[in-house]
Design an enzyme around this catalytic site. Structure first.
Site, PDB file in Angstrom:
ATOM      1  N   SER A 119       0.833  -1.200   0.000  1.00  0.00           N
ATOM      2  CA  SER A 119       0.000   0.000   0.000  1.00  0.00           C
ATOM      3  C   SER A 119       0.865   1.246   0.000  1.00  0.00           C
ATOM      4  O   SER A 119       1.958   1.253   0.579  1.00  0.00           O
ATOM      5  CB  SER A 119      -0.860  -0.022   1.269  1.00  0.00           C
ATOM      6  OG  SER A 119      -1.400   1.250   1.515  1.00  0.00           O
ATOM      7  N   TYR A 143      -1.622  -0.039  10.204  1.00  0.00           N
ATOM      8  CA  TYR A 143      -1.929  -0.675   8.917  1.00  0.00           C
ATOM      9  C   TYR A 143      -0.732  -0.554   7.967  1.00  0.00           C
ATOM     10  O   TYR A 143      -0.246  -1.541   7.416  1.00  0.00           O
ATOM     11  CB  TYR A 143      -3.187  -0.038   8.304  1.00  0.00           C
ATOM     12  CG  TYR A 143      -3.383  -0.437   6.865  1.00  0.00           C
ATOM     13  CD1 TYR A 143      -3.765  -1.730   6.536  1.00  0.00           C
ATOM     14  CD2 TYR A 143      -3.126   0.474   5.830  1.00  0.00           C
ATOM     15  CE1 TYR A 143      -3.893  -2.109   5.207  1.00  0.00           C
ATOM     16  CE2 TYR A 143      -3.267   0.105   4.507  1.00  0.00           C
ATOM     17  CZ  TYR A 143      -3.637  -1.196   4.205  1.00  0.00           C
ATOM     18  OH  TYR A 143      -3.756  -1.563   2.891  1.00  0.00           O
ATOM     19  N   LYS A 147       2.053  -3.387   6.404  1.00  0.00           N
ATOM     20  CA  LYS A 147       2.356  -3.597   4.979  1.00  0.00           C
ATOM     21  C   LYS A 147       3.854  -3.493   4.724  1.00  0.00           C
ATOM     22  O   LYS A 147       4.423  -4.275   3.957  1.00  0.00           O
ATOM     23  CB  LYS A 147       1.584  -2.592   4.118  1.00  0.00           C
ATOM     24  CG  LYS A 147       0.088  -2.867   4.071  1.00  0.00           C
ATOM     25  CD  LYS A 147      -0.185  -4.203   3.389  1.00  0.00           C
ATOM     26  CE  LYS A 147      -1.640  -4.588   3.383  1.00  0.00           C
ATOM     27  NZ  LYS A 147      -1.882  -5.918   2.772  1.00  0.00           N
TER      28      LYS A 147
HETATM   29  C1  WQD Z   1      -9.475  10.103   0.108  1.00  0.00           C
HETATM   30  C2  WQD Z   1      -9.637  11.594   0.299  1.00  0.00           C
HETATM   31  C3  WQD Z   1     -10.286  12.243   2.527  1.00  0.00           C
HETATM   32  C4  WQD Z   1     -14.399  10.711   2.372  1.00  0.00           C
HETATM   33  C5  WQD Z   1      -6.796   5.366   2.583  1.00  0.00           C
HETATM   34  C6  WQD Z   1      -5.658   4.671   3.245  1.00  0.00           C
HETATM   35  C7  WQD Z   1      -4.703   4.149   2.216  1.00  0.00           C
HETATM   36  C8  WQD Z   1      -5.414   3.291   1.195  1.00  0.00           C
HETATM   37  C9  WQD Z   1      -6.607   3.971   0.646  1.00  0.00           C
HETATM   38  C10 WQD Z   1      -5.409   0.908   1.577  1.00  0.00           C
HETATM   39  C11 WQD Z   1      -9.057  12.077   1.625  1.00  0.00           C
HETATM   40  C12 WQD Z   1     -11.313  12.621   1.518  1.00  0.00           C
HETATM   41  C13 WQD Z   1     -13.082  11.034   2.121  1.00  0.00           C
HETATM   42  C14 WQD Z   1     -15.380  11.742   2.390  1.00  0.00           C
HETATM   43  C15 WQD Z   1     -13.639  13.331   1.899  1.00  0.00           C
HETATM   44  N1  WQD Z   1      -5.900   2.065   1.750  1.00  0.00           N
HETATM   45  N2  WQD Z   1     -12.699  12.315   1.893  1.00  0.00           N
HETATM   46  N3  WQD Z   1     -14.932  13.007   2.136  1.00  0.00           N
HETATM   47  O1  WQD Z   1      -7.249   8.380   3.189  1.00  0.00           O
HETATM   48  O2  WQD Z   1      -6.390   8.727   0.835  1.00  0.00           O
HETATM   49  O3  WQD Z   1      -6.301   6.482   1.847  1.00  0.00           O
HETATM   50  O4  WQD Z   1      -7.422   4.457   1.708  1.00  0.00           O
HETATM   51  O5  WQD Z   1      -4.325   0.602   1.195  1.00  0.00           O
HETATM   52  O6  WQD Z   1      -3.733   3.431   2.869  1.00  0.00           O
HETATM   53  O7  WQD Z   1      -4.990   5.586   4.101  1.00  0.00           O
HETATM   54  O8  WQD Z   1      -8.482   7.376   1.190  1.00  0.00           O
HETATM   55  O9  WQD Z   1     -10.777   7.260   0.368  1.00  0.00           O
HETATM   56  O10 WQD Z   1     -10.393   7.584   2.852  1.00  0.00           O
HETATM   57  O11 WQD Z   1      -9.907   9.449   1.289  1.00  0.00           O
HETATM   58  O12 WQD Z   1     -13.304  14.503   1.699  1.00  0.00           O
HETATM   59  O13 WQD Z   1     -16.572  11.543   2.607  1.00  0.00           O
HETATM   60  O14 WQD Z   1     -11.026  11.891   0.366  1.00  0.00           O
HETATM   61  O15 WQD Z   1     -10.139  13.227   3.504  1.00  0.00           O
HETATM   62  O16 WQD Z   1      -8.472  13.325   1.405  1.00  0.00           O
HETATM   63  P1  WQD Z   1      -7.077   7.858   1.836  1.00  0.00           P
HETATM   64  P2  WQD Z   1      -9.970   7.846   1.451  1.00  0.00           P
END
Ligand code: WQD
Length: 325
Positions: A119, A143, A147
């Site tokens: 990841s 997490y 990884k």
């Molecule tokens: C993306 C962006 C939120 C929901 C995580 C893990 C990473 C990987 C993928 C597995 C962020 C924003 C979200 C909402 C928003 N996982 N957001 N409104 O945090 O980039 O990554 O998932 O390997 O390791 O850390 O993904 O989809 O949670 O968020 O504004 O309702 O969308 O703040 O900037 P993230 P995410």
């Protein structure tokens, strides 16, 4: 090839199973079916098994031997960042313990090729326009730590007994290869936007005051079907590599898209016109996370073919079809 896919009934695993079958490979799956859904992979034998349980080693070894497996694609793991912060020991037990048991079984069965799901979270709060594989790896949650430790274990087994491995560092995965294969968990941006729309509510944007072009966070969204293709490219390279070979590759597009841009694309694709609602920043979110994809393009000949429009269109169609069921 004969391939074992752990976590084969999961969101990403099922996409890889489907591609492998389509090209004529024989597939066997292992899944504890906690988040896996058997209907995603009709016709595939699924051994229901918790990899993190030490007793799984002899059973896995028998599965590998009986099915004469030549390579393993290992997805089975826990992947919720917040949960990992709350239950770090369990995350290490599940993710590292599960991988360790798998590698023990592979060693005893003489199976030498492994593709490991890593990841972008191994980079923690990496800075820079694009993150390359040689950027510092300083994960900021258990997490991501699990990884990174997993990658180390794959490499160490290479040194010890010749395991050949590829660790794929996924950036933000979304989309669906078909309606049946959509992401049913509501843990990431795209499904979270859809859930809000289902409730007749505005999508939430966590922070619009970041140092980015429109103030919202920027991520590298990769279509799950492109990601699945990357696993096939990784599998196919292993046979020609020397014993003990291990490499890490980013899997992304090299392009950043902001949360506000994603919300706008959902509005256009879905026709549901609810303006975004700006909220406070979410703790721990880096402003921008975009992959450098030069290495995987150069060494595996893989690059993403689909963009955010196709990601959201396919995810929306799968979501609607799931709602209708
Ligand atoms: C993306 C962006 C939120 C929901 C995580 C893990 C990473 C990987 C993928 C597995 C962020 C924003 C979200 C909402 C928003 N996982 N957001 N409104 O945090 O980039 O990554 O998932 O390997 O390791 O850390 O993904 O989809 O949670 O968020 O504004 O309702 O969308 O703040 O900037 P993230 P995410």
């Amino acid at each position: 090839m004969r391939i074992l896919v752990t976590g084969g009934a999961g969101y990403i695993g099922a996409h890889v199973v489907e591609l492998l079958q389509a090209r004529g490979d024989e597939v066997v799956a292992v899944d504890d079916l906690i988040t896996g859904i058997p209907e995603r992979i009709p016709g595939v034998v699924i051994h229901e098994l918790d990899l993190a349980d030490t007793h799984s080693v002899p059973r896995l070894s028998e599965i590998l031997t009986t099915a004469r497996i030549e390579a393993v694609v290992h997805f089975a793991a826990r992947k919720q960042v917040l949960e990992s912060v709350q239950r770090p020991a369990w995350y290490f037990q599940q993710n590292i313990g599960g991988l360790a048991n798998l590698i023990l079984a592979m060693e005893s069965a003489g199976v030498r090729n492994l593709v490991f799901s890593s990841s972008a979270s191994v980079y923690g709060n990496a800075v820079g326009a694009q993150i390359a594989e040689d950027a510092p790896t300083v994960p900021v949650n258990p997490y991501g730590m699990s990884k990174l430790q997993g990658e180390y274990l794959v490499a160490a087994a290479g040194t010890a007994w010749g395991l050949r491995g590829v660790s794929l560092r996924y950036f933000n995965v979304a989309g669906a290869g078909s309606d049946r294969l959509g992401d049913r968990a509501v843990l990431n941006l795209v499904p979270m936007i859809f859930e809000r729309l289902d409730q007749g509510e505005s999508p939430l944007v966590f922070g619009a005051d970041y140092d980015t072009p429109d103030g919202s966070c920027v991520r590298d969204y990769v279509h799950v079907s492109d990601l699945a293709d990357a696993h096939l490219a990784a599998l196919d390279t292993l046979d020609s590599r020397p014993a003990g070979w291990h490499e890490v590759f980013n899997v992304g597009t090299g392009l950043g898209t902001s949360v506000l841009e994603m919300v706008e694309t959902v509005r256009r694709v879905s026709g549901v016109d609810l303006p975004p609602e700006i909220r406070e920043r979410r703790a721990g979110d880096p402003a921008s996370v975009v992959a450098s994809v030069a290495k995987i393009e150069r060494e595996l000949g893989w690059s993403a073919r689909r963009g955010t429009e196709e990601i959201i269109r396919s995810a929306w169609e799968a979501h609607r079809s799931n709602n209708e069921r």
